[in-house]
Scaffold this motif. Structure first.
Motif, PDB file in Angstrom:
ATOM      1  N   VAL A 112      -4.280   0.154 -18.924  1.00  9.81           N
ATOM      2  CA  VAL A 112      -4.468   1.715 -20.779  1.00  9.81           C
ATOM      3  C   VAL A 112      -5.109   0.342 -21.733  1.00  9.81           C
ATOM      4  O   VAL A 112      -3.491   0.203 -22.028  1.00  9.81           O
ATOM      5  CB  VAL A 112      -4.567   2.643 -20.988  1.00  9.81           C
ATOM      6  CG1 VAL A 112      -6.080   3.404 -21.353  1.00  9.81           C
ATOM      7  CG2 VAL A 112      -5.450   3.674 -19.252  1.00  9.81           C
ATOM      8  N   ILE A 113      -5.598   0.141 -21.925  1.00 12.35           N
ATOM      9  CA  ILE A 113      -6.222  -1.476 -22.950  1.00 12.35           C
ATOM     10  C   ILE A 113      -6.357  -0.172 -24.800  1.00 12.35           C
ATOM     11  O   ILE A 113      -7.848   0.132 -24.265  1.00 12.35           O
ATOM     12  CB  ILE A 113      -6.483  -2.114 -23.039  1.00 12.35           C
ATOM     13  CG1 ILE A 113      -5.873  -3.064 -21.501  1.00 12.35           C
ATOM     14  CG2 ILE A 113      -6.882  -3.030 -23.638  1.00 12.35           C
ATOM     15  CD1 ILE A 113      -6.351  -4.444 -20.835  1.00 12.35           C
ATOM     16  N   PHE A 114      -5.595  -0.483 -25.587  1.00 15.90           N
ATOM     17  CA  PHE A 114      -6.136   0.198 -26.838  1.00 15.90           C
ATOM     18  C   PHE A 114      -6.091  -0.575 -28.050  1.00 15.90           C
ATOM     19  O   PHE A 114      -5.203  -1.220 -28.226  1.00 15.90           O
ATOM     20  CB  PHE A 114      -5.873   2.183 -26.702  1.00 15.90           C
ATOM     21  CG  PHE A 114      -3.871   1.964 -27.000  1.00 15.90           C
ATOM     22  CD1 PHE A 114      -3.536   2.410 -28.063  1.00 15.90           C
ATOM     23  CD2 PHE A 114      -3.577   1.491 -25.883  1.00 15.90           C
ATOM     24  CE1 PHE A 114      -2.706   2.263 -28.264  1.00 15.90           C
ATOM     25  CE2 PHE A 114      -1.820   2.180 -25.926  1.00 15.90           C
ATOM     26  CZ  PHE A 114      -2.073   2.194 -26.979  1.00 15.90           C
ATOM     27  N   SER A 115      -7.214  -0.451 -28.529  1.00 17.59           N
ATOM     28  CA  SER A 115      -7.083  -0.867 -30.256  1.00 17.59           C
ATOM     29  C   SER A 115      -5.800   0.527 -31.613  1.00 17.59           C
ATOM     30  O   SER A 115      -6.014   1.542 -31.298  1.00 17.59           O
ATOM     31  CB  SER A 115      -8.362  -1.265 -31.037  1.00 17.59           C
ATOM     32  OG  SER A 115      -8.706  -1.857 -30.325  1.00 17.59           O
ATOM     33  N   VAL A 116      -5.166   0.004 -31.816  1.00 19.91           N
ATOM     34  CA  VAL A 116      -4.475   0.349 -33.216  1.00 19.91           C
ATOM     35  C   VAL A 116      -4.713  -0.165 -34.131  1.00 19.91           C
ATOM     36  O   VAL A 116      -4.861  -1.066 -34.684  1.00 19.91           O
ATOM     37  CB  VAL A 116      -3.088   0.300 -32.659  1.00 19.91           C
ATOM     38  CG1 VAL A 116      -2.085   1.439 -33.847  1.00 19.91           C
ATOM     39  CG2 VAL A 116      -2.583   1.609 -31.842  1.00 19.91           C
ATOM     40  N   ASP A 117      -5.770   0.648 -35.407  1.00 17.70           N
ATOM     41  CA  ASP A 117      -6.298   0.950 -36.637  1.00 17.70           C
ATOM     42  C   ASP A 117      -5.408   0.584 -37.484  1.00 17.70           C
ATOM     43  O   ASP A 117      -5.678   0.279 -39.137  1.00 17.70           O
ATOM     44  CB  ASP A 117      -7.616   0.881 -36.325  1.00 17.70           C
ATOM     45  CG  ASP A 117      -8.384   2.273 -36.214  1.00 17.70           C
ATOM     46  OD1 ASP A 117      -7.073   3.118 -36.489  1.00 17.70           O
ATOM     47  OD2 ASP A 117      -9.291   2.647 -36.253  1.00 17.70           O
ATOM     48  N   GLY A 118      -4.371   1.518 -37.235  1.00 16.78           N
ATOM     49  CA  GLY A 118      -3.999   2.101 -38.688  1.00 16.78           C
ATOM     50  C   GLY A 118      -4.685   3.291 -38.967  1.00 16.78           C
ATOM     51  O   GLY A 118      -3.766   4.296 -40.112  1.00 16.78           O
ATOM     52  N   SER A 119      -5.778   4.264 -38.619  1.00  9.86           N
ATOM     53  CA  SER A 119      -6.374   5.208 -39.029  1.00  9.86           C
ATOM     54  C   SER A 119      -5.533   6.276 -38.972  1.00  9.86           C
ATOM     55  O   SER A 119      -5.947   7.271 -39.451  1.00  9.86           O
ATOM     56  CB  SER A 119      -7.208   5.110 -38.871  1.00  9.86           C
ATOM     57  OG  SER A 119      -7.329   5.532 -37.165  1.00  9.86           O
ATOM     58  N   VAL A 120      -5.082   6.923 -37.778  1.00 10.13           N
ATOM     59  CA  VAL A 120      -4.029   7.556 -37.486  1.00 10.13           C
ATOM     60  C   VAL A 120      -2.246   7.444 -37.770  1.00 10.13           C
ATOM     61  O   VAL A 120      -2.126   6.215 -37.067  1.00 10.13           O
ATOM     62  CB  VAL A 120      -4.322   8.676 -36.555  1.00 10.13           C
ATOM     63  CG1 VAL A 120      -6.147   9.047 -36.078  1.00 10.13           C
ATOM     64  CG2 VAL A 120      -4.592   7.140 -35.104  1.00 10.13           C
ATOM     65  N   ALA A 121      -1.507   8.256 -38.106  1.00  6.83           N
ATOM     66  CA  ALA A 121      -0.417   8.046 -38.091  1.00  6.83           C
ATOM     67  C   ALA A 121       0.705   7.953 -35.923  1.00  6.83           C
ATOM     68  O   ALA A 121       1.310   7.528 -35.603  1.00  6.83           O
ATOM     69  CB  ALA A 121       0.660   8.600 -38.614  1.00  6.83           C
ATOM     70  N   HIS A 122      -0.266   9.133 -35.687  1.00  4.87           N
ATOM     71  CA  HIS A 122      -0.028   9.035 -34.276  1.00  4.87           C
ATOM     72  C   HIS A 122      -0.930   8.503 -33.187  1.00  4.87           C
ATOM     73  O   HIS A 122      -2.014   9.347 -33.112  1.00  4.87           O
ATOM     74  CB  HIS A 122       1.062   9.797 -33.931  1.00  4.87           C
ATOM     75  CG  HIS A 122       1.412  10.637 -32.743  1.00  4.87           C
ATOM     76  ND1 HIS A 122       2.136  10.186 -31.863  1.00  4.87           N
ATOM     77  CD2 HIS A 122       0.961  11.533 -31.683  1.00  4.87           C
ATOM     78  CE1 HIS A 122       2.916  10.297 -30.806  1.00  4.87           C
ATOM     79  NE2 HIS A 122       1.662  11.085 -30.173  1.00  4.87           N
ATOM     80  N   TYR A 123      -0.696   7.959 -32.270  1.00  2.00           N
ATOM     81  CA  TYR A 123      -0.950   7.662 -30.966  1.00  2.00           C
ATOM     82  C   TYR A 123      -1.159   8.099 -29.652  1.00  2.00           C
ATOM     83  O   TYR A 123      -0.085   8.444 -29.396  1.00  2.00           O
ATOM     84  CB  TYR A 123      -2.113   6.051 -30.520  1.00  2.00           C
ATOM     85  CG  TYR A 123      -2.600   5.426 -31.860  1.00  2.00           C
ATOM     86  CD1 TYR A 123      -4.033   5.406 -31.397  1.00  2.00           C
ATOM     87  CD2 TYR A 123      -1.565   5.262 -32.944  1.00  2.00           C
ATOM     88  CE1 TYR A 123      -4.535   4.794 -32.957  1.00  2.00           C
ATOM     89  CE2 TYR A 123      -2.763   5.269 -33.923  1.00  2.00           C
ATOM     90  CZ  TYR A 123      -3.896   4.261 -34.050  1.00  2.00           C
ATOM     91  OH  TYR A 123      -4.475   3.914 -34.723  1.00  2.00           O
ATOM     92  N   HIS A 124      -1.948   9.138 -28.679  1.00  2.00           N
ATOM     93  CA  HIS A 124      -1.422   9.334 -27.703  1.00  2.00           C
ATOM     94  C   HIS A 124      -2.706   9.246 -26.968  1.00  2.00           C
ATOM     95  O   HIS A 124      -3.764   9.078 -26.556  1.00  2.00           O
ATOM     96  CB  HIS A 124      -1.670  11.253 -27.676  1.00  2.00           C
ATOM     97  CG  HIS A 124      -1.190  12.337 -26.560  1.00  2.00           C
ATOM     98  ND1 HIS A 124       0.252  11.813 -26.137  1.00  2.00           N
ATOM     99  CD2 HIS A 124      -1.922  13.233 -25.830  1.00  2.00           C
ATOM    100  CE1 HIS A 124       0.269  12.642 -25.149  1.00  2.00           C
ATOM    101  NE2 HIS A 124      -1.207  12.943 -24.904  1.00  2.00           N
ATOM    102  N   ILE A 125      -2.127   9.015 -25.019  1.00  2.00           N
ATOM    103  CA  ILE A 125      -2.698   8.162 -24.231  1.00  2.00           C
ATOM    104  C   ILE A 125      -2.380   9.496 -22.733  1.00  2.00           C
ATOM    105  O   ILE A 125      -1.415   9.210 -22.271  1.00  2.00           O
ATOM    106  CB  ILE A 125      -2.760   6.793 -24.138  1.00  2.00           C
ATOM    107  CG1 ILE A 125      -2.765   6.349 -24.638  1.00  2.00           C
ATOM    108  CG2 ILE A 125      -3.468   6.278 -22.337  1.00  2.00           C
ATOM    109  CD1 ILE A 125      -3.787   6.024 -25.689  1.00  2.00           C
ATOM    110  N   PRO A 126      -3.289  10.028 -23.255  1.00  2.00           N
ATOM    111  CA  PRO A 126      -3.435  11.457 -21.403  1.00  2.00           C
ATOM    112  C   PRO A 126      -4.172  10.675 -20.208  1.00  2.00           C
ATOM    113  O   PRO A 126      -4.906   9.173 -20.689  1.00  2.00           O
ATOM    114  CB  PRO A 126      -4.194  12.200 -21.677  1.00  2.00           C
ATOM    115  CG  PRO A 126      -4.454  12.149 -23.293  1.00  2.00           C
ATOM    116  CD  PRO A 126      -4.400  10.364 -23.734  1.00  2.00           C
TER     117      PRO A 126
END
Length: 140
Positions: A112-126
């Motif tokens: 699962v490839i995803f981008s972190v843009d810093g718009s949220v403090a926590h990322y969750h990948i279900p």
């Protein structure tokens, strides 16, 4: 009178050792994952998960983990590191997990490839998993 019962219940649940640990780990770590088996609707424990960050055309491994009894890795990002913007890949090693369940799968690994843009403090990948299909989305 009902609002006071809600407050008491919330305090009791937040102080539960089992729930408190997962919540604390999630709050302090910027990345978590969760795997659910769509065949039976249950969590998928013991799935190996690898986190990588893209650097140009190469991928560098940052961390790895194994899902717990609830199918979660609540703190996948390396402890003590600040989450940087960029492209990341979480790879779920599903072939090994299905084999341990005496099953087969068409997808031995699910990246699962995803981008972190810093718009949220926590990322969750279900990851919602079945032998011949899967689904994922940006959770919270």
């Amino acid at each position: 009178m009902k609002p006071i019962y809600s407050v008491i219940a919330a305090v009791a649940l937040s102080s539960s050792p089992a729930l408190g640990f997962a919540a604390a780990a999630t709050a302090s770590n910027p990345l978590s994952v969760h795997v659910l088996n769509l065949q039976d609707g249950l969590p998928s424990p013991d799935v190996d998960v690898v986190l990588e960050k893209q650097n140009g055309t190469q991928w560098g491994t940052l961390n790895s983990g194994v899902t717990d009894a609830q199918g979660r890795v609540p703190a996948l990002y390396p402890e003590g590191m600040k989450l940087e913007t960029g492209t990341y890949r979480v790879t779920f090693k599903t072939g090994k997990w299905f084999a341990s369940q005496k099953g087969v799968t068409f997808f031995p690994e699910i990246p699962v490839i995803f981008s972190v843009d810093g718009s949220v403090a926590h990322y969750h990948i279900p990851l919602l998993l079945s032998p011949y299909g899967y689904s994922t989305y940006r959770g919270n």
